[in-house]
Design an enzyme around this catalytic site. Structure first.
Site, short mmCIF file in Angstrom:
data_model
loop_
_atom_site.label_atom_id
_atom_site.label_comp_id
_atom_site.label_asym_id
_atom_site.label_seq_id
_atom_site.Cartn_x
_atom_site.Cartn_y
_atom_site.Cartn_z
N LYS A 67 0.88 -1.18 0.00
CA LYS A 67 0.00 0.00 0.00
C LYS A 67 0.91 1.22 0.00
O LYS A 67 1.83 1.31 0.81
CB LYS A 67 -0.91 0.03 1.22
CG LYS A 67 -1.78 1.30 1.24
CD LYS A 67 -2.90 1.23 2.24
CE LYS A 67 -2.48 1.69 3.61
NZ LYS A 67 -3.64 1.86 4.50
N GLN A 138 -12.72 7.59 11.25
CA GLN A 138 -12.73 6.13 11.43
C GLN A 138 -13.83 5.63 12.35
O GLN A 138 -14.19 4.44 12.32
CB GLN A 138 -11.40 5.64 12.04
CG GLN A 138 -10.14 6.11 11.34
CD GLN A 138 -9.95 5.45 10.00
OE1 GLN A 138 -10.38 4.31 9.77
NE2 GLN A 138 -9.32 6.15 9.07
N SER A 199 -6.50 10.65 17.48
CA SER A 199 -5.10 10.91 17.14
C SER A 199 -4.41 11.64 18.29
O SER A 199 -3.57 12.51 18.07
CB SER A 199 -5.00 11.69 15.83
OG SER A 199 -6.04 12.63 15.74
N MET A 219 -7.08 1.61 18.78
CA MET A 219 -6.90 1.62 17.33
C MET A 219 -6.25 2.90 16.79
O MET A 219 -5.85 2.95 15.64
CB MET A 219 -8.26 1.43 16.64
CG MET A 219 -9.00 0.17 17.05
SD MET A 219 -8.04 -1.34 16.89
CE MET A 219 -7.72 -1.38 15.14
N GLY A 220 -6.17 3.94 17.61
CA GLY A 220 -5.70 5.23 17.10
C GLY A 220 -4.19 5.37 17.08
O GLY A 220 -3.64 6.10 16.25
N THR A 221 -3.49 4.68 17.99
CA THR A 221 -2.04 4.89 18.12
C THR A 221 -1.28 4.05 17.10
O THR A 221 -1.19 2.84 17.24
CB THR A 221 -1.60 4.56 19.56
OG1 THR A 221 -2.27 5.48 20.43
CG2 THR A 221 -0.10 4.72 19.73
N LYS A 226 2.17 8.89 19.85
CA LYS A 226 0.72 8.91 20.08
C LYS A 226 0.37 8.06 21.29
O LYS A 226 1.08 7.08 21.60
CB LYS A 226 -0.04 8.38 18.86
CG LYS A 226 -0.15 9.37 17.70
CD LYS A 226 -1.05 8.80 16.62
CE LYS A 226 -1.10 9.70 15.40
NZ LYS A 226 -1.80 9.05 14.27
N GLY A 292 -4.06 -2.33 18.15
CA GLY A 292 -4.18 -2.45 16.68
C GLY A 292 -3.33 -1.40 16.00
O GLY A 292 -3.73 -0.24 15.88
P1 NAD Z 1 -9.73 12.18 12.41
O1 NAD Z 1 -8.75 13.30 12.23
O2 NAD Z 1 -10.90 12.10 11.50
O3 NAD Z 1 -10.31 12.22 13.92
C1 NAD Z 1 -9.42 12.39 15.00
C2 NAD Z 1 -10.12 12.07 16.30
O4 NAD Z 1 -9.17 12.17 17.36
C3 NAD Z 1 -11.26 13.01 16.65
O5 NAD Z 1 -12.26 12.29 17.32
C4 NAD Z 1 -10.59 14.01 17.60
O6 NAD Z 1 -11.51 14.62 18.49
C5 NAD Z 1 -9.67 13.07 18.35
N1 NAD Z 1 -8.53 13.74 18.99
C6 NAD Z 1 -7.49 14.33 18.37
N2 NAD Z 1 -6.61 14.81 19.28
C7 NAD Z 1 -7.13 14.50 20.50
C8 NAD Z 1 -6.71 14.73 21.82
N3 NAD Z 1 -5.56 15.34 22.09
N4 NAD Z 1 -7.48 14.27 22.84
C9 NAD Z 1 -8.63 13.64 22.57
N5 NAD Z 1 -9.08 13.39 21.34
C10 NAD Z 1 -8.33 13.81 20.31
O7 NAD Z 1 -8.88 10.84 12.39
P2 NAD Z 1 -9.35 9.37 12.00
O8 NAD Z 1 -9.18 9.17 10.54
O9 NAD Z 1 -10.65 9.07 12.65
O10 NAD Z 1 -8.17 8.52 12.69
C11 NAD Z 1 -8.07 8.43 14.10
C12 NAD Z 1 -6.74 7.81 14.45
O11 NAD Z 1 -6.66 6.48 13.93
C13 NAD Z 1 -5.52 8.55 13.87
O12 NAD Z 1 -4.53 8.62 14.88
C14 NAD Z 1 -5.05 7.64 12.74
O13 NAD Z 1 -3.67 7.78 12.47
C15 NAD Z 1 -5.39 6.30 13.33
N6 NAD Z 1 -5.50 5.19 12.37
C16 NAD Z 1 -5.04 3.99 12.78
C17 NAD Z 1 -5.11 2.90 11.93
C18 NAD Z 1 -4.64 1.56 12.41
O14 NAD Z 1 -4.53 0.64 11.60
N7 NAD Z 1 -4.38 1.39 13.68
C19 NAD Z 1 -5.66 3.06 10.64
C20 NAD Z 1 -6.18 4.31 10.26
C21 NAD Z 1 -6.09 5.37 11.15
#
Ligand code: NAD
Length: 321
Positions: A67, A138, A199, A219-221, A226, A292
């Site tokens: 990818k 997400q 994020s 899943m976010g980190t 992060k 994840g």
């Molecule tokens: P997005 O930008 O659409 O949304 C970000 C979210 O994080 C929002 O809900 C926002 O309020 C919250 N947020 C940001 N900073 C914050 C903080 N300091 N305290 C509390 N909440 C906070 O992003 P997304 O596309 O929904 O992606 C979310 C996360 O998932 C990202 O970190 C992205 O890199 C990660 N991600 C992980 C995978 C994986 O395979 N693990 C895949 C895709 C995305």
């Protein structure tokens, strides 16, 4: 060679297909027959963009490829999504390019599928309340994929900007689930399963928030620095991940590892639970945590499903190449 454009993906691949594809490849990774190659990620010094590759080979599924893509922060102003990705699949017998597949929707589907597989494998069977931390792009994909894994009745959610929870609430109601925006304390007290998908670079969910027996999918980190949950919560939980090398370096476990609270060998591969070489959850009081981190093999698995469906439905564009 086939081309499957981004605009066709939604009609070809859904949450169930993605679940099966990700489940298979996590099992293959834990069995040692699928592996990810080192990830490349570079700030290219143009358009403020981050660009890279995630690649690997699954000898069971015969998926070889990568990818390619990244993050272009100026895209919103151009009417495009900031995250852009494309999957390239190659014939494992000949090395010829087999397919080019739009990877944007697939990324959300494969990420949600990973959380869903973790819930299927590790959550208590009687889990009824689903907690979601985060309401970005997400989050709705996570809700749709995970809701199908247990007989959930209710969703409780928290987001830094609470007004963004309205659209997540609409998805919950569409799925027939009650929805309530709550504080983090209430979320932890009520939820049997918690998905964190933000994020954030600092812990949001504290150890004290979470009750015994909860399954958490972080899943976010996916980057160094992060963090979504307190390191003490990671230390209290039984730990599972897609890939240990990523969990300790760029995943949620990085902070507990750095603080010396957890050793890398305490983190099991989720695929081992799928393959039944690890027992998974062992009591109703245990906290299980899935880290994840996101691996390239997930992308290849769902892209291969998209190509297969496109061929079956006569929607794949075939080009001599
Ligand atoms: P997005 O930008 O659409 O949304 C970000 C979210 O994080 C929002 O809900 C926002 O309020 C919250 N947020 C940001 N900073 C914050 C903080 N300091 N305290 C509390 N909440 C906070 O992003 P997304 O596309 O929904 O992606 C979310 C996360 O998932 C990202 O970190 C992205 O890199 C990660 N991600 C992980 C995978 C994986 O395979 N693990 C895949 C895709 C995305």
């Amino acid at each position: 060679m086939y081309i499957v454009p981004e605009k066709d993906i939604a009609a070809l691949v859904g949450a169930e297909d993605s679940f099966e594809a990700v489940r298979q490849v996590f099992g293959a990774m834990a069995a040692g027959s699928a592996y990810n190659f080192p990830v490349i990620r570079e700030a290219i010094g143009h358009a403020d963009a981050l660009y890279g590759f995630k690649s690997g080979f699954d000898r069971q599924g015969l998926n070889l490829g990568l990818k390619s893509g990244g993050y272009w922060p100026g895209n919103t102003a151009k009417g495009l999504t900031n995250h852009q990705s494309t999957v390239f699949l190659f014939d494992a017998e000949t090395g010829k390019c087999r397919a080019i597949v739009g990877g944007n929707l697939l990324t959300a589907l494969r990420t949600a599928a990973a959380a869903a597989v973790s819930v299927a494998c590790l959550a208590r069977v009687n889990a009824r309340v689903l907690g979601i931390v985060g309401a970005g792009h997400q989050a709705a994909f996570q809700l749709r994929a995970v809701a199908a894994q247990r007989r959930f009745e209710r969703v409780v959610a928290w987001n830094r900007s609470p007004e963004k929870l309205a659209s997540l609430g609409a998805v919950a109601r569409e799925l027939g689930l009650d929805f309530e925006a709550v504080s983090l304390q209430e979320l932890g007290a009520q939820a049997d399963v918690i998905i964190t998908i933000t994020s954030s670079y600092a812990a949001i969910l504290a150890d004290a928030h979470v009750k015994p027996g909860t399954h958490i999918a972080c899943m976010g980190t996916d980057t160094k620095g992060k963090q979504e949950v307190e390191a003490a919560l990671v230390a209290r939980a039984s730990l599972f991940t897609d890939e240990v090398a990523q969990s300790v370096s760029i995943g949620e476990c990085q902070h507990a590892i750095a603080a010396g609270l957890v050793a890398p060998d305490a983190i099991a591969m989720l695929g081992a639970v799928i393959n039944r070489t690890h027992p998974g959850r062992q009591s109703d009081d245990e906290i299980t945590l899935f880290d994840g981190t996101g691996v390239g093999l997930q992308d290849l698995a769902v892209a291969a499903t998209a190509v297969q469906r496109a061929i079956e439905q006569g929607r794949a564009i075939e080009v001599a190449f």
